[in-house]
Design an enzyme around this catalytic site. Structure first.
Site, short mmCIF file in Angstrom:
data_model
loop_
_atom_site.label_atom_id
_atom_site.label_comp_id
_atom_site.label_asym_id
_atom_site.label_seq_id
_atom_site.Cartn_x
_atom_site.Cartn_y
_atom_site.Cartn_z
N PRO A 99 -6.34 -17.42 -62.11
CA PRO A 99 -7.23 -18.56 -61.89
C PRO A 99 -7.80 -19.13 -63.18
O PRO A 99 -7.53 -18.63 -64.28
CB PRO A 99 -8.33 -17.94 -61.03
N TRP A 100 -8.65 -20.16 -62.99
CA TRP A 100 -9.19 -20.88 -64.14
C TRP A 100 -10.52 -20.33 -64.65
O TRP A 100 -10.98 -20.75 -65.71
CB TRP A 100 -9.38 -22.35 -63.80
N GLU A 125 -3.83 -24.89 -63.35
CA GLU A 125 -3.40 -26.13 -63.97
C GLU A 125 -4.42 -26.69 -64.96
O GLU A 125 -4.05 -27.44 -65.87
CB GLU A 125 -3.09 -27.18 -62.91
N GLU A 169 -6.42 -10.29 -55.25
CA GLU A 169 -7.87 -10.29 -55.51
C GLU A 169 -8.37 -11.65 -55.05
O GLU A 169 -8.06 -12.67 -55.66
CB GLU A 169 -8.15 -10.04 -56.98
#
Length: 465
Positions: A150-151, A178, A245
């Site tokens: 994730p970011w 992204e 997760e």
């Protein structure tokens, strides 16, 4: 994490176009364009997985000592270029410099930890469990791992997934979110130098890219993201191994004898990374007798933590809009925002109290600098409130009574529980969730087994005595 940027696309697998429009990359601190990204499509996904498959025999065939040497070399490069990594992290996430540098150093430490762990594998002792036969257990790599990260912690979450997988003898294709491809791209570049071609590759792109990778010819999927996206990944996996997760909504039990450092420590943990942490403190639960004190103390402590000075912005417009919707929908009678920036993606720390137990801010993983405060009639009700949401990732207890605190920590349904601290983690200690928070283990030597398969080998020695 309940976001729109960390899950695979919902469209049918295999129908993505050969190329896709460029994605704009914005700096969350300013909203200004900082670059563009061409999202990978089927041809690039297949090429990356094929390269990882081709590199697998040589990588898994290395002695643990040689894998350790190469992973140490990768850690050396992370340390040597830590400022470059930190700036890339900041460009995609808006983190303050101290946070970014600290996380880069954790990444180097993780690769060093798993470099050593690769040489200290565990298995049942060899022995003659059947008369006339000798048996032992081999731990073998699963194969090619697809890691979708994730970011909120682009580089650190990549390391959580990649370091144990690589140490166990797998090859990895990692797809960053992204909005935050920058630091993972540098890690892949350094991995080519330290580990060899095809051992660790990045695959930048959007949700369609993630879906294509999950559906590709990989042996296992390691995913960190929302519960909805995790269910989609599990369905796409089709029986292949997964490690999921899927976020948290951490309860914080504060007893009347909580130590003096409670308030500042909780405010710091709540605002670290602008609250965009799966294990961040979220739902403060008090007893009736200390409810008003907790509200007053936390209001003051959060006021000392300012957006733009002590912590960064939210990551992207979708996340900021979601945060705003949850706050606006809350039925809290007490809502106080701390000082700090409110423009663009910046959101100040906020405390919500006097709210119903089914309030949106209580039930959702808010993923922002926000604490709710709930009042319980006693310890049994406090535990019931703590365990009253589907997620069960982390929790903390705050009390000067060590015995009482340890008892409550043991009774909480959470994969990780802290006493008089929060968000304290180490490479040596496992981290993983229960229930809607997913399955699998990150960190510690236990994480090696997430990416290994045991094989029992038994040899007949001859006629038994």
């Amino acid at each position: 994490m309940d976001t729109s940027t960390d899950s695979p696309d919902a469209g049918p697998a295999g129908r993505a176009p050969a190329s896709a429009p460029l994605l704009d990359l914005a700096d969350p601190r300013t909203g200004r364009l900082r670059g563009t990204l061409e999202p990978a499509r089927a041809e690039r996904v297949t090429a990356a997985v094929t390269a990882a498959r081709g590199a697998l025999p040589a990588w898994r065939g290395l002695t643990p000592r040689e894998r350790e040497r190469r992973l140490d070399a990768l850690a050396d490069l992370v340390e040597e270029y830590q400022e470059a990594y930190a700036e890339r992290e900041r460009a995609g996430t808006g983190k303050p410099l101290a946070e970014a540098l600290g996380e880069v150093r954790q990444v180097a430490d993780l690769f060093r930890f798993y470099a050593g762990a690769a040489r200290a594998g565990s298995a049942p002792a060899a022995g003659r469990y059947v008369p006339g036969h000798e048996s032992w257990v081999r731990w073998e790599p699963v194969g090619v791992i697809a890691a979708v990260v994730p970011w909120n912690y682009p580089l650190l979450m990549a390391a959580w997934r990649c370091a144990p997988a690589l140490a166990a003898g797998n090859t990895v294709v990692v797809k960053p979110a992204e909005t935050t491809p920058d630091s993972v791209a540098l890690l892949a570049e350094h991995a080519r130098q330290a580990l060899g071609e095809g051992v660790l590759a990045d695959l930048p792109g959007d949700r369609t890219t993630g879906r294509l990778l999950v559906a590709a010819a990989v042996d296992m999927i390691a995913f960190t993201g929302s519960a909805a996206a995790g269910a989609e990944v599990a369905a796409l996996a089709g029986g292949r191994r997964t490690s999921l997760e899927l976020g948290g909504n951490s309860p914080v039990l504060i007893l009347p004898d909580a130590p003096a450092h409670t308030w500042a420590d909780l405010a710091a943990a709540c605002t670290y990374n602008a609250g965009q942490s799966c294990a961040a403190p979220a739902r403060v639960i008090t007893l009736a007798e200390n409810h008003d004190q907790v509200v007053a103390e936390l209001t003051a402590a959060l006021a000392a933590r300012q957006a733009g000075r002590d912590f960064g912005p939210l990551n992207n417009p979708d996340q900021a809009a979601r945060y705003d919707r949850i706050v606006a929908a809350s039925g809290a009678k007490y809502s106080v925002a701390a000082p700090g920036r409110t423009d663009g993606l910046w959101r100040p720390a906020r405390l919500l109290a006097e709210l119903p137990d089914d309030d949106p801010a209580v039930l959702a993983e808010v993923f922002g600098p926000l604490l709710t405060v709930q009042r319980a009639a006693g310890l049994q009700e406090a535990l019931a409130l703590a365990d009253g949401v589907p997620q069960a990732l982390a929790a903390s207890v705050w009390t000067s009574d060590l015995a009482a605190g340890l008892d409550l920590a043991a009774r909480l349904n959470a994969g990780e529980a802290w006493l008089n601290c929060h968000l304290v983690q180490s490479a040596e200690l496992p981290h993983g969730g229960r229930g809607a928070s997913g399955s699998g283990t990150d960190l510690s030597a236990l994480a090696l087994h997430e990416y290994q398969r045991p094989k029992t080998v038994t040899a007949r020695l001859g006629r038994p005595l």
